[in-house]
Scaffold this motif. Structure first.
Motif, PDB file in Angstrom:
ATOM      1  N   ARG A 243       0.840  -1.205   0.000  1.00  0.00           N
ATOM      2  CA  ARG A 243       0.000   0.000   0.000  1.00  0.00           C
ATOM      3  C   ARG A 243       0.870   1.248   0.000  1.00  0.00           C
ATOM      4  NH1 ARG A 243      -5.018   0.483   0.805  1.00  0.00           N
ATOM      5  NH2 ARG A 243      -4.741   2.412   1.951  1.00  0.00           N
ATOM      6  N   ARG A 300      -2.873  -0.362  -3.960  1.00  0.00           N
ATOM      7  CA  ARG A 300      -4.156   0.232  -3.592  1.00  0.00           C
ATOM      8  C   ARG A 300      -5.292  -0.236  -4.499  1.00  0.00           C
ATOM      9  NH1 ARG A 300      -3.497   4.973  -0.535  1.00  0.00           N
ATOM     10  NH2 ARG A 300      -1.332   5.394  -0.031  1.00  0.00           N
ATOM     11  N   LEU A 547     -11.325  -7.153   0.879  1.00  0.00           N
ATOM     12  CA  LEU A 547     -10.182  -7.812   1.508  1.00  0.00           C
ATOM     13  C   LEU A 547      -9.541  -8.770   0.518  1.00  0.00           C
ATOM     14  CD1 LEU A 547     -11.619  -8.723   5.043  1.00  0.00           C
ATOM     15  CD2 LEU A 547     -10.095  -6.824   4.474  1.00  0.00           C
ATOM     16  N   GLU A 548      -8.260  -9.008   0.728  1.00  0.00           N
ATOM     17  CA  GLU A 548      -7.570 -10.032  -0.042  1.00  0.00           C
ATOM     18  C   GLU A 548      -7.932 -11.401   0.533  1.00  0.00           C
ATOM     19  OE1 GLU A 548      -5.930  -9.281  -2.603  1.00  0.00           O
ATOM     20  OE2 GLU A 548      -5.253  -7.202  -2.396  1.00  0.00           O
ATOM     21  N   GLU A 551      -7.540 -12.668   4.410  1.00  0.00           N
ATOM     22  CA  GLU A 551      -7.545 -11.603   5.408  1.00  0.00           C
ATOM     23  C   GLU A 551      -8.779 -11.730   6.300  1.00  0.00           C
ATOM     24  OE1 GLU A 551      -4.975  -7.919   3.721  1.00  0.00           O
ATOM     25  OE2 GLU A 551      -7.041  -8.014   3.004  1.00  0.00           O
ATOM     26  N   ALA A 555      -7.918  -7.479   9.840  1.00  0.00           N
ATOM     27  CA  ALA A 555      -7.454  -6.835   8.608  1.00  0.00           C
ATOM     28  C   ALA A 555      -8.494  -5.845   8.103  1.00  0.00           C
ATOM     29  CB  ALA A 555      -7.158  -7.882   7.539  1.00  0.00           C
ATOM     30  N   ASP A 558      -8.156  -2.582   9.896  1.00  0.00           N
ATOM     31  CA  ASP A 558      -7.003  -1.826   9.402  1.00  0.00           C
ATOM     32  C   ASP A 558      -7.257  -1.262   8.006  1.00  0.00           C
ATOM     33  OD1 ASP A 558      -5.564  -2.301  11.716  1.00  0.00           O
ATOM     34  OD2 ASP A 558      -4.573  -4.090  10.929  1.00  0.00           O
ATOM     35  N   ARG A 559      -7.823  -2.088   7.126  1.00  0.00           N
ATOM     36  CA  ARG A 559      -8.050  -1.633   5.754  1.00  0.00           C
ATOM     37  C   ARG A 559      -9.003  -0.439   5.721  1.00  0.00           C
ATOM     38  NH1 ARG A 559      -4.177  -3.819   4.854  1.00  0.00           N
ATOM     39  NH2 ARG A 559      -3.759  -5.739   3.712  1.00  0.00           N
ATOM     40  N   GLN A 562      -7.169   2.655   6.803  1.00  0.00           N
ATOM     41  CA  GLN A 562      -6.260   3.137   5.772  1.00  0.00           C
ATOM     42  C   GLN A 562      -7.020   3.826   4.636  1.00  0.00           C
ATOM     43  OE1 GLN A 562      -4.469  -0.601   4.861  1.00  0.00           O
ATOM     44  NE2 GLN A 562      -2.987  -0.504   6.524  1.00  0.00           N
ATOM     45  N   ARG A 563      -8.061   3.176   4.166  1.00  0.00           N
ATOM     46  CA  ARG A 563      -8.773   3.697   3.002  1.00  0.00           C
ATOM     47  C   ARG A 563      -9.573   4.949   3.335  1.00  0.00           C
ATOM     48  NH1 ARG A 563     -10.220  -2.562   1.650  1.00  0.00           N
ATOM     49  NH2 ARG A 563      -8.271  -3.037   0.580  1.00  0.00           N
ATOM     50  N   ALA A 681      -3.230   0.590  12.233  1.00  0.00           N
ATOM     51  CA  ALA A 681      -3.407   1.482  11.089  1.00  0.00           C
ATOM     52  C   ALA A 681      -3.825   2.881  11.504  1.00  0.00           C
ATOM     53  CB  ALA A 681      -4.436   0.897  10.127  1.00  0.00           C
TER      54      ALA A 681
END
Length: 895
Positions: A243, A300, A547-548, A551, A555, A558-559, A562-563, A681
């Motif tokens: 990221r 991203r 999510l990947e 995850e 996660a 946190d994602r 961040q986003r 995050a």
């Protein structure tokens, strides 16, 4: 197929390798002559039978498939993508069969598992050429790999890998299957050819080089235990797709390109002998150009992660990362280069990429392609090669700035030349950074990165609206960074960001603080789409929640942080750059609602794993205050009320059941935590739930029936005033409709207006007494400010029983249109709201902004200069104060 006779003539006249194949595979030639390429391919894929043995069978199939592919290519039946996909698919088949044979030879009764072949390079991206080698990485799982009783799994894996390589590379009269290059594995000079999967993961997570990161853009499991390969790829995904920009990896790619240009200097100049793969403006530079931009943006945006060069270029153009015409030119050049590369290799099945040096050989390749001679081939290639080379040079432009001197007097003169009126302050800061007194600048590479950035950075700071303030904030920011290398390299690579950073540091302490916490926020500004308005809530929620594979809920927390942080930062920068604060405020509102949607849904799903669902019940979330109105500032908290539907006496149906009331109260607390708790995050939002029934003394979540009863029988006047800004932001359509009905009934029911107005006026007086404004520019709390306007609107809504829209601007417009409030309040509302939104960035303590920032604030509020803004602001306050006084006067006397 167009005129097989012409294609055959070109093959026999110019490709000895394919001419021999025509004679070796008459069964393949027959459908080709009839124009049925697909039938020919089916025959070629069965050219070697079990009686031949695995190695000979694969060699014969490879020769037959090469013939079909070449014929389809030369005749124009297949394009480049079908050609390379067919060759790559056969490589997968060959690896799978060779691995199965190697396993069966040593462990005939064992299941084929615990060993995976990863395809890299053109094989990984399914772009193999006619005479490619393959570059696999061999991994095994010691726990599941078959091995003999006294055989170490590591020895077994090496033996299997060696046998696979032997089966593919051995030559006989039928040629070979593939050349196999195993040197892309970690530390090939010191490691066995097959590696334990966990050791490989550890290597890529900790010590891998930047070029290895780029190599894995085109990696995929191709044969063997695909599940094991997928596990490995999931584990190293954060290494490949970061990221935060890793300019070390990007530098590595550009450095590889430079070294290739130097090492293959004889093939750099265009003409006979030109290296179509490694030469300046050749295949590698198209691929590297795409990969650099993928590394920058792919962390991203998963849509940009294709290993296929043509797909990557199209995706980068579609996302606005590169210009569409650049993508088109690169794609056209790539197709041409790869096609001519294939012609070079078709002649004698050699792994060559160089244009022939002799004129006769050049003419031969040209005529195989259907051109008159070598001169025509050079004329076809030249414009594309020259353009690709110039385009690639943009990745590493020559630095025009000379380095800053280490001599104090010379440095001071340089700083004055740049535009610093007082050079002593920047002089002291630079000395402080260079002396290694800052944590982020203690390593040699970090100081080297700083030196590369300093000329452009100091020039931008000198031209900043407030150089001293910007310099001080930059110093504070650097002092709080754990590492500064990537941050400096990003700025050095993107000079436009340096000027933008100087503007942020000059004007917006709120954004400067955010950068100090997460320097990678600046990454998101690379893409011009960062300055577009945020999309609708559904799109944002889906983006935040993505999510990947593998995850988990942590996660997700946190994602989302961040986003959301990226979006909020970009909105703040939009305002600094001259965007409309009102539109940005609505953007902040959509971002917050998207975050609530994503986290509430994710938290509910996680909660249900333990406690199941409450039959017939669901969680609803009601927003009030600025969140309810849909216009937030950068600093807004979220006023939320949690409600639930269904029977409060039933229990949930999960492994650990809970009664409905306990269930939804625990769930509400989990959602609040998801929105507010700081994770690795960073923070997200402050959540205020005190507007719920009975305030802090009441349950965190109440049933709809209890909520309706409370509003009918127990709610205070101020609570009904608060409901004018209420908006349901989470729940099913049925649940939302039920709650909307309660809100509508509460707001529209008959009431004693004089009593309501009297209490509202008293409340406004209490607020004024206990929360005085910080200054005359505290537009929210000053007399004639936003709080007065809100009270005026809400009391007027109840007086006339209309305009109960949570969006304050819509409610005000309806009241003005009905003649219940003066029209100048619309202008006043917009001005005050714009000022509030921008002031939260530039003057978060609600005091007068710094002098250098005042023109920005004036422009954001639609004024020509600061004095004009103050005049407009005074008129707005006067309009609000006059209207509020007219409404409040009769009741103030009673109070």
């Amino acid at each position: 197929m167009t005129h097989w006779s012409e294609t055959e003539a070109r093959i026999r006249g110019h490709s000895p390798f394919l001419a021999r194949a025509l004679d070796r595979f008459p069964l393949v030639v027959e459908p080709l002559a009839a124009g049925d390429v697909e039938a020919a391919l089916e025959i070629a894929q069965a050219a070697g039978g079990p009686e031949d043995g695995i190695a000979r069978s694969l060699r014969r199939r490879r020769g037959a498939i090469a013939l079909v592919t070449a014929a389809a290519d030369l005749s124009g039946v297949w394009g480049l993508d079908r050609v390379t996909r067919t060759l790559s698919d056969f490589a997968d088949v060959a690896l799978e069969e060779a691995l199965a044979a190697a396993m069966a030879e040593r462990y005939p009764d064992a299941e084929n598992r615990g060993f995976v072949v990863l395809a890299l390079g053109k094989h990984g991206s399914r772009e193999l050429n006619y005479s490619s080698d393959i570059d696999p990485i061999l991994l095994y799982d010691p726990a599941t790999l078959p091995h003999r009783e006294r055989e170490d799994p590591a020895e077994a894996a090496v033996r299997i890998g060696r046998r696979v390589s032997e089966l593919l590379t051995a030559r006989d009269g039928d040629g070979y299957v593939f050349r196999v290059d195993l040197r892309l594995r970690p530390s090939p000079e010191a490691t066995p050819i097959a590696l334990p999967v966990e050791a490989a993961i550890g290597y890529y997570e900790s010590t891998a080089m930047g070029w290895e990161q780029a190599a894995f853009i085109r990696a995929r499991p191709a044969a063997g235990d695909i599940a094991l390969g997928d596990y490995f790829m999931r584990q190293i995904r954060p290494f490949v797709w970061r990221r935060s920009l890793d300019f070390g990896a990007i530098d590595a790619i550009v450095d590889i390109s430079r070294r290739i240009r130097d090492h293959y200097a004889h093939g750099q100049a265009f003409g006979p002998g030109y290296d179509l793969k490694r030469g300046r403006g050749g295949i590698r530079e198209v691929e590297f150009f795409a990969q650099v931009h993928q590394l920058i943006h792919g962390g991203r945006d998963p849509a940009l992660r294709s290993g296929n060069t043509r797909e990557a270029l199209a995706a980068l153009a579609g996302a606005g990362v590169i210009e569409p015409d650049v993508a088109t030119r690169l794609d056209e050049a790539y197709v041409l280069f790869r096609t001519i590369e294939h012609r070079l290799q078709m002649v004698e099945d050699l792994q060559t990429h160089e244009l022939p040096k002799s004129l006769a050989a050049m003419d031969n390749v040209a005529q195989l392609h259907g051109l008159a001679d070598g001169t025509a081939l050079l004329d076809l290639l030249r414009p594309q090669v020259e353009w690709v080379g110039r385009n690639y040079d943009r990745l590493s432009p020559e630095q025009n700035d000379t380095s800053l001197s280490h001599d104090e007097e010379r440095l001071k003169a340089q700083l004055v030349d740049m535009g610093f009126v007082d050079a002593d302050a920047p002089l002291a800061r630079i000395a402080h950074w260079r002396n290694g007194n800052v944590r982020a600048l203690r390593s040699g590479p970090s100081r080297e990165a700083l030196e590369g950035l300093l000329p452009g950075l100091m020039r931008a700071l000198a031209q900043a609206p407030d150089p001293t303030r910007a310099l001080n904030r930059l110093d504070d920011m650097i002092g709080r960074l754990p590492s500064a290398i990537n941050f400096f390299k990003l700025l050095a690579a993107r000079p436009a960001l340096v000027a933008l950073l100087a503007e942020i540091l000059s004007h917006a302490p709120t954004l400067a603080d955010a950068l100090a916490r997460r320097a990678e926020l600046i990454d998101g500004l690379i893409d011009s789409t960062a300055f577009d308005p945020p999309p609708d809530v559904a799109v944002l929620a889906a983006n935040f929640a993505a999510l990947e594979a593998g995850e988990d809920y942590q996660a997700l927390l946190d994602r989302v942080r961040q986003r959301v942080g990226d979006r909020r930062f970009a909105l703040g920068v939009q305002i600094i750059r001259g965007g409309d604060p009102l539109q940005a405020g609505r953007g902040y509102g959509r971002v917050a609602e998207g975050a609530i949607e994503a986290l509430a849904a994710g938290t509910i799903a996680e909660f249900e794993l333990t406690h199941g669902r409450v039959p017939g019940g669901e969680m609803l979330i009601l927003a009030l205050g600025r969140m309810g109105g849909g216009v937030l500032t950068h600093a807004s908290d979220l006023d939320l009320v949690y409600l639930f539907t269904g029977d409060f006496q039933v229990e949930s149906d999960g492994p650990r059941p809970l009664g409905a009331t306990q269930y939804f109260n625990r769930l509400a607390q989990r959602i609040t935590n998801a929105l507010s708790v700081q994770t690795a995050a960073g923070p997200l939002y402050e959540v205020d739930t005190r507007l719920r029934p009975s305030g802090a003394q009441g349950l965190l979540a109440v049933s709809l029936d209890s909520f309706a009863k409370y509003q009918r029988e127990d709610a205070w006047t101020w609570e009904h005033l608060a409901l004018t800004r209420a908006r349901v932001i989470f729940g099913s359509s049925q649940g939302r409709a039920a709650l909307d009905a309660i809100l509508r009934e509460t707001l529209e029911r008959p009431r004693d207006f004089d009593d309501l107005a009297r209490q509202a006026v008293a409340m406004r007086g209490t607020i004024a007494k206990h929360k005085p404004p910080a200054s005359d520019l505290d537009v929210k709390l000053v007399p004639g400010g936003l709080v007065d306007l809100e009270f005026l609107i809400h009391v007027t809504q109840f007086r006339h029983g209309m305009a109960f829209d949570p969006d304050l601007s819509i409610a005000l417009a309806e009241l003005v249109a009905a003649g219940h409030l003066p029209a100048d309040l619309v202008t006043a509302h917009d001005l005050i709201t714009r000022y509030l939104v921008v002031s939260r960035l530039v003057s978060p303590k609600s005091t007068e902004p710094p002098e250098a920032t005042r023109p920005l604030v004036a422009r954001a509020c639609g004024a020509s200069d600061w004095d004009s803004l103050l005049e407009s602001y005074a008129r707005a306050r006067q309009s609000v104060a006059h209207a509020w006084a007219a409404l409040a006067a009769p009741y103030e006397e009673e109070i």
